[in-house]
Design a protein around this motif. Structure first.
Motif, PDB file in Angstrom:
ATOM      1  N   LEU A  17     -13.430  -3.331   4.866  1.00  0.00           N
ATOM      2  CA  LEU A  17     -13.635  -1.940   4.382  1.00  0.00           C
ATOM      3  C   LEU A  17     -14.906  -1.565   3.727  1.00  0.00           C
ATOM      4  CD1 LEU A  17     -10.238  -1.560   2.178  1.00  0.00           C
ATOM      5  CD2 LEU A  17     -10.738  -0.598   4.527  1.00  0.00           C
ATOM      6  N   PRO A  18     -15.535  -0.622   4.282  1.00  0.00           N
ATOM      7  CA  PRO A  18     -16.902  -0.057   3.858  1.00  0.00           C
ATOM      8  C   PRO A  18     -17.085   0.377   2.303  1.00  0.00           C
ATOM      9  CG  PRO A  18     -16.285   1.385   5.262  1.00  0.00           C
ATOM     10  CD  PRO A  18     -15.251   0.287   5.271  1.00  0.00           C
ATOM     11  N   LYS A  19     -17.816   0.358   1.504  1.00  0.00           N
ATOM     12  CA  LYS A  19     -17.993   0.922   0.280  1.00  0.00           C
ATOM     13  C   LYS A  19     -18.510   2.269   0.138  1.00  0.00           C
ATOM     14  CE  LYS A  19     -19.079  -3.386  -2.431  1.00  0.00           C
ATOM     15  NZ  LYS A  19     -20.089  -4.107  -3.218  1.00  0.00           N
ATOM     16  N   THR A  20     -18.434   2.965   1.516  1.00  0.00           N
ATOM     17  CA  THR A  20     -18.951   4.256   1.892  1.00  0.00           C
ATOM     18  C   THR A  20     -17.463   5.015   1.647  1.00  0.00           C
ATOM     19  OG1 THR A  20     -18.920   4.007   4.104  1.00  0.00           O
ATOM     20  CG2 THR A  20     -21.148   3.902   3.038  1.00  0.00           C
ATOM     21  N   LEU A  21     -16.343   4.469   1.785  1.00  0.00           N
ATOM     22  CA  LEU A  21     -15.147   5.063   1.548  1.00  0.00           C
ATOM     23  C   LEU A  21     -15.069   5.976   0.358  1.00  0.00           C
ATOM     24  CD1 LEU A  21     -12.464   2.414   2.842  1.00  0.00           C
ATOM     25  CD2 LEU A  21     -13.331   4.442   4.253  1.00  0.00           C
ATOM     26  N   THR A  22     -14.334   7.042   0.211  1.00  0.00           N
ATOM     27  CA  THR A  22     -13.982   7.697  -1.087  1.00  0.00           C
ATOM     28  C   THR A  22     -12.836   7.141  -1.487  1.00  0.00           C
ATOM     29  OG1 THR A  22     -12.409   9.279   0.114  1.00  0.00           O
ATOM     30  CG2 THR A  22     -14.492   9.798   0.077  1.00  0.00           C
ATOM     31  N   ALA A  23     -12.427   7.364  -2.995  1.00  0.00           N
ATOM     32  CA  ALA A  23     -11.521   6.426  -3.522  1.00  0.00           C
ATOM     33  C   ALA A  23     -10.277   6.756  -2.894  1.00  0.00           C
ATOM     34  CB  ALA A  23     -11.348   7.047  -5.011  1.00  0.00           C
ATOM     35  N   ALA A  24      -9.935   8.194  -2.504  1.00  0.00           N
ATOM     36  CA  ALA A  24      -8.637   8.454  -1.851  1.00  0.00           C
ATOM     37  C   ALA A  24      -8.651   7.459  -0.437  1.00  0.00           C
ATOM     38  CB  ALA A  24      -8.637   9.989  -1.396  1.00  0.00           C
ATOM     39  N   GLN A  25      -9.500   7.869   0.506  1.00  0.00           N
ATOM     40  CA  GLN A  25      -9.521   6.891   1.689  1.00  0.00           C
ATOM     41  C   GLN A  25      -9.330   5.341   1.540  1.00  0.00           C
ATOM     42  OE1 GLN A  25     -13.595   8.012   2.965  1.00  0.00           O
ATOM     43  NE2 GLN A  25     -12.682   9.424   4.291  1.00  0.00           N
ATOM     44  N   LEU A  26      -9.849   4.762   0.458  1.00  0.00           N
ATOM     45  CA  LEU A  26      -9.950   3.405  -0.015  1.00  0.00           C
ATOM     46  C   LEU A  26      -8.485   3.204  -0.331  1.00  0.00           C
ATOM     47  CD1 LEU A  26     -10.854   0.444  -0.600  1.00  0.00           C
ATOM     48  CD2 LEU A  26     -11.429   1.312  -2.990  1.00  0.00           C
ATOM     49  N   VAL A  27      -7.959   3.785  -1.053  1.00  0.00           N
ATOM     50  CA  VAL A  27      -6.471   3.650  -1.580  1.00  0.00           C
ATOM     51  C   VAL A  27      -5.361   3.794  -0.227  1.00  0.00           C
ATOM     52  CG1 VAL A  27      -4.398   4.821  -2.765  1.00  0.00           C
ATOM     53  CG2 VAL A  27      -6.656   4.553  -3.886  1.00  0.00           C
ATOM     54  N   VAL A  28      -5.799   4.661   0.561  1.00  0.00           N
ATOM     55  CA  VAL A  28      -4.734   4.717   1.923  1.00  0.00           C
ATOM     56  C   VAL A  28      -5.072   3.552   2.727  1.00  0.00           C
ATOM     57  CG1 VAL A  28      -4.637   6.034   3.930  1.00  0.00           C
ATOM     58  CG2 VAL A  28      -4.688   7.283   1.893  1.00  0.00           C
ATOM     59  N   ALA A  29      -6.300   2.929   2.646  1.00  0.00           N
ATOM     60  CA  ALA A  29      -6.655   1.935   3.786  1.00  0.00           C
ATOM     61  C   ALA A  29      -5.866   0.864   3.053  1.00  0.00           C
ATOM     62  CB  ALA A  29      -8.153   1.707   3.678  1.00  0.00           C
ATOM     63  N   LEU A  30      -5.906   0.735   1.689  1.00  0.00           N
ATOM     64  CA  LEU A  30      -5.283  -0.739   1.192  1.00  0.00           C
ATOM     65  C   LEU A  30      -3.866  -0.612   1.338  1.00  0.00           C
ATOM     66  CD1 LEU A  30      -7.355  -0.591  -2.202  1.00  0.00           C
ATOM     67  CD2 LEU A  30      -7.400  -2.424  -0.384  1.00  0.00           C
ATOM     68  N   GLU A  31      -3.136   0.530   1.327  1.00  0.00           N
ATOM     69  CA  GLU A  31      -1.710   0.509   1.314  1.00  0.00           C
ATOM     70  C   GLU A  31      -1.513   0.419   2.957  1.00  0.00           C
ATOM     71  OE1 GLU A  31      -0.854   4.128  -1.708  1.00  0.00           O
ATOM     72  OE2 GLU A  31      -1.101   4.799  -0.057  1.00  0.00           O
ATOM     73  N   ASP A  32      -2.106   0.947   3.750  1.00  0.00           N
ATOM     74  CA  ASP A  32      -1.993   0.561   5.312  1.00  0.00           C
ATOM     75  C   ASP A  32      -2.153  -0.867   5.516  1.00  0.00           C
ATOM     76  OD1 ASP A  32      -1.457   3.094   5.690  1.00  0.00           O
ATOM     77  OD2 ASP A  32      -3.456   3.727   6.770  1.00  0.00           O
ATOM     78  N   LEU A  33      -3.223  -1.685   5.033  1.00  0.00           N
ATOM     79  CA  LEU A  33      -3.229  -3.001   5.091  1.00  0.00           C
ATOM     80  C   LEU A  33      -2.160  -3.827   4.694  1.00  0.00           C
ATOM     81  CD1 LEU A  33      -5.022  -5.597   5.686  1.00  0.00           C
ATOM     82  CD2 LEU A  33      -5.816  -5.162   3.292  1.00  0.00           C
ATOM     83  N   VAL A  34      -1.560  -3.466   3.451  1.00  0.00           N
ATOM     84  CA  VAL A  34      -0.532  -4.276   2.981  1.00  0.00           C
ATOM     85  C   VAL A  34       0.758  -3.970   3.700  1.00  0.00           C
ATOM     86  CG1 VAL A  34       0.929  -4.587   0.747  1.00  0.00           C
ATOM     87  CG2 VAL A  34      -1.466  -4.373   0.705  1.00  0.00           C
ATOM     88  N   SER A  35       1.026  -2.714   4.131  1.00  0.00           N
ATOM     89  CA  SER A  35       2.296  -2.422   4.746  1.00  0.00           C
ATOM     90  C   SER A  35       2.322  -2.938   5.919  1.00  0.00           C
ATOM     91  CB  SER A  35       2.405  -0.953   4.757  1.00  0.00           C
ATOM     92  OG  SER A  35       1.321  -0.240   5.378  1.00  0.00           O
ATOM     93  N   GLY A  36       1.118  -3.245   6.785  1.00  0.00           N
ATOM     94  CA  GLY A  36       0.888  -3.774   8.052  1.00  0.00           C
ATOM     95  C   GLY A  36       0.838  -2.880   9.122  1.00  0.00           C
ATOM     96  N   ARG A  37       0.510  -1.348   8.686  1.00  0.00           N
ATOM     97  CA  ARG A  37       0.455  -0.320   9.666  1.00  0.00           C
ATOM     98  C   ARG A  37      -0.855  -0.413  10.357  1.00  0.00           C
ATOM     99  NH1 ARG A  37       2.667   3.171   5.684  1.00  0.00           N
ATOM    100  NH2 ARG A  37       0.554   4.056   5.168  1.00  0.00           N
ATOM    101  N   ARG A  38      -1.867  -0.809   9.490  1.00  0.00           N
ATOM    102  CA  ARG A  38      -3.052  -0.871  10.162  1.00  0.00           C
ATOM    103  C   ARG A  38      -4.026  -1.859   9.336  1.00  0.00           C
ATOM    104  NH1 ARG A  38      -4.725   4.109   9.771  1.00  0.00           N
ATOM    105  NH2 ARG A  38      -6.189   4.112   8.008  1.00  0.00           N
ATOM    106  N   VAL A  39      -4.576  -2.657  10.416  1.00  0.00           N
ATOM    107  CA  VAL A  39      -5.402  -3.699   9.583  1.00  0.00           C
ATOM    108  C   VAL A  39      -6.956  -3.104   9.873  1.00  0.00           C
ATOM    109  CG1 VAL A  39      -6.325  -6.073   9.437  1.00  0.00           C
ATOM    110  CG2 VAL A  39      -3.806  -5.451  10.059  1.00  0.00           C
TER     111      VAL A  39
END
Length: 230
Positions: A99-121
């Motif tokens: 995950l790049p540090k250029t993500l906004t906070a909202a984008q980071l949260v969604v990316a983390l949720e997607d990762l843990v849920s297995g929807r997108r790695v």
């Protein structure tokens, strides 16, 4: 994913710099019902609670690497690179979740949720194989100061070490200067590149391709400074 009744994800960040961890904590505060950032002490005490372990591989210290290994052995969590560096410029030994540090906070949260849920790695792109070409001319020992920055060789060297993830204390030991001298050089360099915080300086360094030249001798630096002063 519905977040109304779901427990927040538990993450930790393996980073030697308190500023980076504190900054991430501030960014995630509005999303406390979805993501919970715990410090290293709590993470090591309860690794079974972790969902994700974020880490920065660029300039990682031996201590940071050891903490990451301990957590990977003890926790059933996703190790994820969290870096300013582009994915294709990360060390080859780096895990492929990125995950790049250029993500906004909202984008980071969604990316983390997607990762843990297995929807997108999220993955870092594989480095392309370099074409076979004639040997290039030897690279300069020290990165050139970006145009318009007006940095002295010493200021540029210290910015390079900051970009590599070194703390002020580590820079003091490497350059054999006093902490007050290091802080003075940093203030002068920040003013010239128009930044105020260390994270901004790191981002500037990444954008300007600063890289540590470990084999530069102190005598060579002195010679450059002397020639510029003349």
């Amino acid at each position: 994913m519905s977040h109304e009744n779901a427990a927040p994800l538990t993450i930790t960040m393996v980073d030697d710099h308190d500023l980076a961890v504190a900054g991430l904590q501030t960014l995630l505060t509005p999303y406390a019902d979805r993501v919970r950032l715990v410090d290293m002490r709590q993470a090591l005490a309860h690794p079974e609670d972790l969902d994700v372990v974020l880490y920065e591989p660029v300039g990682q210290s031996a201590f940071g690497a050891a903490m990451l290994r301990d957590l990977q052995r003890a926790a059933d969590a996703h190790p994820v690179v969290f870096s300013w560096a582009p994915g294709d410029q990360l060390p080859t030994s780096t895990a492929n979740m990125y995950l790049p540090k250029t993500l906004t906070a909202a984008q980071l949260v969604v990316a983390l949720e997607d990762l843990v849920s297995g929807r997108r790695v999220p993955t870092a792109p594989a480095p392309e194989k370099a074409p076979v070409v004639e040997a290039p001319a030897p690279a300069p020992l020290r990165p050139e100061a970006p145009a318009g920055s007006r940095l002295t060789p010493r200021e540029l060297e210290i910015l390079t070490l900051i970009t590599a993830g070194m703390t002020n204390g580590e820079i003091v030991e490497k350059l054999n200067l006093s902490i007050n001298s290091i802080k003075t050089y940093i203030r002068q360099a920040y003013r010239k590149i128009d930044v105020e915080r260390r994270t901004q300086a790191v981002a500037w360094g990444m954008a300007n391709n600063l890289a540590v030249a470990e084999d530069v001798e102190a005598a060579e630096l002195h010679e450059v400074e002397t020639s510029m002063a003349g």
